[in-house]
Design a protein around this motif. Structure first.
Motif, PDB file in Angstrom:
ATOM      1  N   GLU A 181       0.761  -1.264   0.103  1.00  0.00           N
ATOM      2  CA  GLU A 181      -0.050  -0.014   0.127  1.00  0.00           C
ATOM      3  C   GLU A 181       0.826   1.405   0.070  1.00  0.00           C
ATOM      4  OE1 GLU A 181      -3.865  -1.561   2.404  1.00  0.00           O
ATOM      5  OE2 GLU A 181      -2.218  -0.758   3.512  1.00  0.00           O
ATOM      6  N   LEU A 182       1.849   1.168   0.778  1.00  0.00           N
ATOM      7  CA  LEU A 182       2.793   2.638   0.801  1.00  0.00           C
ATOM      8  C   LEU A 182       3.641   2.481  -0.421  1.00  0.00           C
ATOM      9  CD1 LEU A 182       4.326   4.675   2.371  1.00  0.00           C
ATOM     10  CD2 LEU A 182       5.963   3.090   3.294  1.00  0.00           C
ATOM     11  N   THR A 183       4.147   1.501  -1.042  1.00  0.00           N
ATOM     12  CA  THR A 183       4.573   1.552  -2.386  1.00  0.00           C
ATOM     13  C   THR A 183       3.731   2.049  -3.629  1.00  0.00           C
ATOM     14  OG1 THR A 183       5.984  -0.272  -1.953  1.00  0.00           O
ATOM     15  CG2 THR A 183       5.709   0.227  -4.351  1.00  0.00           C
ATOM     16  N   GLU A 184       2.478   1.689  -3.512  1.00  0.00           N
ATOM     17  CA  GLU A 184       1.491   2.345  -4.616  1.00  0.00           C
ATOM     18  C   GLU A 184       1.381   3.720  -3.967  1.00  0.00           C
ATOM     19  OE1 GLU A 184      -0.912   2.562  -7.512  1.00  0.00           O
ATOM     20  OE2 GLU A 184       0.208   0.672  -6.952  1.00  0.00           O
ATOM     21  N   LYS A 185       1.281   4.223  -2.829  1.00  0.00           N
ATOM     22  CA  LYS A 185       1.013   5.452  -2.544  1.00  0.00           C
ATOM     23  C   LYS A 185       2.322   6.453  -3.161  1.00  0.00           C
ATOM     24  CE  LYS A 185      -1.948   5.367   1.390  1.00  0.00           C
ATOM     25  NZ  LYS A 185      -3.099   6.454   1.058  1.00  0.00           N
ATOM     26  N   LEU A 186       3.579   5.950  -2.978  1.00  0.00           N
ATOM     27  CA  LEU A 186       4.520   6.447  -3.045  1.00  0.00           C
ATOM     28  C   LEU A 186       4.823   6.856  -4.583  1.00  0.00           C
ATOM     29  CD1 LEU A 186       7.265   5.050  -0.605  1.00  0.00           C
ATOM     30  CD2 LEU A 186       6.274   7.521  -0.618  1.00  0.00           C
ATOM     31  N   ARG A 187       4.211   5.830  -5.529  1.00  0.00           N
ATOM     32  CA  ARG A 187       4.270   5.979  -6.847  1.00  0.00           C
ATOM     33  C   ARG A 187       3.662   7.401  -7.464  1.00  0.00           C
ATOM     34  NH1 ARG A 187       2.290   0.354  -7.500  1.00  0.00           N
ATOM     35  NH2 ARG A 187       4.163  -0.963  -8.013  1.00  0.00           N
ATOM     36  N   LYS A 188       2.947   8.039  -6.479  1.00  0.00           N
ATOM     37  CA  LYS A 188       2.221   9.242  -6.803  1.00  0.00           C
ATOM     38  C   LYS A 188       3.470  10.362  -7.109  1.00  0.00           C
ATOM     39  CE  LYS A 188      -1.552  10.517  -5.066  1.00  0.00           C
ATOM     40  NZ  LYS A 188      -2.711  10.922  -4.430  1.00  0.00           N
ATOM     41  N   ILE A 189       4.678  10.246  -6.445  1.00  0.00           N
ATOM     42  CA  ILE A 189       5.794  11.015  -6.685  1.00  0.00           C
ATOM     43  C   ILE A 189       6.323  11.090  -7.749  1.00  0.00           C
ATOM     44  CG2 ILE A 189       7.868  11.707  -5.535  1.00  0.00           C
ATOM     45  CD1 ILE A 189       7.098  10.554  -2.977  1.00  0.00           C
ATOM     46  N   THR A 190       6.550   9.645  -8.018  1.00  0.00           N
ATOM     47  CA  THR A 190       7.026   9.541  -9.576  1.00  0.00           C
ATOM     48  C   THR A 190       6.343  10.115 -10.768  1.00  0.00           C
ATOM     49  OG1 THR A 190       8.343   7.595  -8.685  1.00  0.00           O
ATOM     50  CG2 THR A 190       8.241   7.569 -10.976  1.00  0.00           C
ATOM     51  N   LYS A 191       4.982   9.476 -10.469  1.00  0.00           N
ATOM     52  CA  LYS A 191       3.893  10.053 -11.676  1.00  0.00           C
ATOM     53  C   LYS A 191       3.623  11.467 -11.635  1.00  0.00           C
ATOM     54  CE  LYS A 191      -0.792   8.446 -12.715  1.00  0.00           C
ATOM     55  NZ  LYS A 191      -1.910   7.964 -12.306  1.00  0.00           N
ATOM     56  N   SER A 192       3.964  12.211 -10.475  1.00  0.00           N
ATOM     57  CA  SER A 192       3.636  13.582 -10.500  1.00  0.00           C
ATOM     58  C   SER A 192       5.036  14.463 -11.362  1.00  0.00           C
ATOM     59  CB  SER A 192       3.817  14.148  -9.165  1.00  0.00           C
ATOM     60  OG  SER A 192       2.387  13.615  -8.751  1.00  0.00           O
ATOM     61  N   LEU A 193       6.069  13.894 -10.892  1.00  0.00           N
ATOM     62  CA  LEU A 193       7.274  14.459 -11.495  1.00  0.00           C
ATOM     63  C   LEU A 193       7.518  14.035 -13.048  1.00  0.00           C
ATOM     64  CD1 LEU A 193       9.825  14.133  -8.462  1.00  0.00           C
ATOM     65  CD2 LEU A 193       8.462  16.141  -9.274  1.00  0.00           C
ATOM     66  N   ASN A 194       7.163  12.994 -13.323  1.00  0.00           N
ATOM     67  CA  ASN A 194       7.084  12.465 -14.755  1.00  0.00           C
ATOM     68  C   ASN A 194       6.065  13.425 -15.723  1.00  0.00           C
ATOM     69  OD1 ASN A 194       8.518  10.176 -15.943  1.00  0.00           O
ATOM     70  ND2 ASN A 194       7.923   9.390 -13.914  1.00  0.00           N
ATOM     71  N   PHE A 195       5.103  13.781 -14.853  1.00  0.00           N
ATOM     72  CA  PHE A 195       3.853  14.729 -15.627  1.00  0.00           C
ATOM     73  C   PHE A 195       4.665  16.143 -15.947  1.00  0.00           C
ATOM     74  CE2 PHE A 195       0.818  17.896 -15.961  1.00  0.00           C
ATOM     75  CZ  PHE A 195      -0.322  17.372 -16.313  1.00  0.00           C
ATOM     76  N   PHE A 196       5.212  16.440 -14.872  1.00  0.00           N
ATOM     77  CA  PHE A 196       5.868  17.930 -14.885  1.00  0.00           C
ATOM     78  C   PHE A 196       6.769  18.186 -16.086  1.00  0.00           C
ATOM     79  CE2 PHE A 196       8.818  21.197 -13.325  1.00  0.00           C
ATOM     80  CZ  PHE A 196       7.850  22.225 -13.173  1.00  0.00           C
ATOM     81  N   TYR A 197       7.460  16.757 -16.246  1.00  0.00           N
ATOM     82  CA  TYR A 197       8.287  16.843 -17.593  1.00  0.00           C
ATOM     83  C   TYR A 197       7.942  16.461 -18.863  1.00  0.00           C
ATOM     84  CZ  TYR A 197      12.822  17.579 -14.606  1.00  0.00           C
ATOM     85  OH  TYR A 197      13.839  18.084 -13.927  1.00  0.00           O
ATOM     86  N   ASN A 198       7.141  15.423 -18.621  1.00  0.00           N
ATOM     87  CA  ASN A 198       6.710  14.581 -20.084  1.00  0.00           C
ATOM     88  C   ASN A 198       5.571  15.656 -20.614  1.00  0.00           C
ATOM     89  OD1 ASN A 198       8.573  13.016 -19.827  1.00  0.00           O
ATOM     90  ND2 ASN A 198       7.102  11.497 -18.653  1.00  0.00           N
ATOM     91  N   SER A 199       4.726  16.359 -19.767  1.00  0.00           N
ATOM     92  CA  SER A 199       3.771  17.120 -20.390  1.00  0.00           C
ATOM     93  C   SER A 199       4.293  18.386 -20.936  1.00  0.00           C
ATOM     94  CB  SER A 199       2.717  17.586 -19.233  1.00  0.00           C
ATOM     95  OG  SER A 199       3.357  18.540 -18.041  1.00  0.00           O
ATOM     96  N   GLY A 200       5.360  18.765 -20.979  1.00  0.00           N
ATOM     97  CA  GLY A 200       5.947  19.774 -21.539  1.00  0.00           C
ATOM     98  C   GLY A 200       6.235  21.090 -20.606  1.00  0.00           C
TER      99      GLY A 200
END
Length: 301
Positions: free
Chosen positions: A129-148
């Motif tokens: 459950e914690l690993t799944e929650k922490l994925r939000k960090i990677t997902k958010s920073l990926n968005f910040f870069y990959n969205s342009g």
């Protein structure tokens, strides 16, 4: 040294807690006041300790905000940082602050060491459950870069970045109103952005419109010269778009009515002295198990 005086102020987050639960509002802004002092009573000390607790979800959102703030400051200083570097900084912060909470470092310094609700109340999630929650960090920073978005910020002049996630205030009808726009960019218009790691809400436009009122005071700009954009970093798609600014008179009425409701709990408006008996617990009982103040909620001062 003179002690701080507890005065009535307003912020969007203060108003949100007031609407959610008057009792939690009392603990957060009144019972905890002065709890950092050595001679404070035990109840105030406990309330102050609980006030500084964070949930895992809030902690994760804070880390995303911290890393993005650092990235924008680096962009403004003409320094390029990779996604891998951003993720490294985030991972390091996760490890450092998680250990602060688990080792109870907050017992030595409540204000400057993380205290997670899930540790304090012994309701830590499973590893999966914690690993799944922490994925939000990677997902958010990926968005910040990959969205342009990262490249967009690199393409503007450093002096056009006029605010980066910094607490500020302005005066509204004699009351200090606090605002923390995550990013303000001044180009043809002043563009206000707010990072969201949770789900979208119909209240997001009001929060950002309150920031517009702050911006009018801070930068002397007209309301028509603002555009607002909530950026939902944890979404699956890579799109973000501006929303309409709520008419400024409606925003003023919203703040004015909120302050009036807050004052209705006071014994003395001049002294900002509250009546705890008027601060009732929320009727939405499903919120109580996740409340940081549940340890003292049924106690009386």
């Amino acid at each position: 040294m003179a002690r701080f005086v507890n005065r009535l102020t307003w912020s969007y987050s203060r108003n949100r807690l007031f609407r959610d639960c008057r009792k939690a509002y009392y603990f957060q802004y009144y019972a905890s006041w002065g709890g950092w002092e050595k001679d404070a009573n035990d109840f105030s000390k406990r309330a102050y300790l609980l006030k500084n607790i964070r949930t895992i979800d809030i902690w994760i959102g804070d880390i995303v905000h911290q890393v993005i703030k650092w990235l924008i400051e680096e962009i403004k200083a003409s320094r390029d940082q990779s996604l891998d570097t951003a993720l490294f900084h985030a991972k390091r912060t996760v490890k450092r602050t998680w250990e602060q909470s688990r080792s109870k470092s907050w017992e030595q310094n409540v204000k400057h060491n993380l205290n997670l609700l899930e540790h304090y109340y012994n309701c830590e999630p499973s590893k999966d459950e914690l690993t799944e929650k922490l994925r939000k960090i990677t997902k958010s920073l990926n968005f910040f870069y990959n969205s342009g978005f990262y490249d967009y910020l690199k393409g503007i002049k450093p002096e056009e970045i006029i605010a980066i996630d910094s607490l500020d205030k302005f005066t509204f009808e004699g009351v200090n109103v606090f605002a923390v726009p995550d990013l303000a960019v001044k180009r043809e218009k002043i563009l206000l952005y707010d990072w969201k790691t949770g789900k979208s809400s119909q209240n997001d436009a009001m929060q950002l419109s309150c920031y517009v009122l702050y911006g009018c005071s801070k930068w002397g700009a007209d309301v028509d010269n603002f555009e607002i954009t909530p950026v939902y970093l944890a979404k699956d798609d890579l799109e973000y778009s501006l929303v309409g600014v709520i008419p400024i008179e409606e925003v003023k009425t919203y703040i004015r009515d909120s302050l009036s409701d807050m004052r209705s709990l006071l014994i003395s408006v001049e002294k900002n002295e509250i009546d705890p008996n008027k601060c009732e617990k929320t009727i939405d009982k499903y919120k109580c198990p996740r409340c940081k103040f549940k340890q003292i909620c049924d106690q009386s001062q």
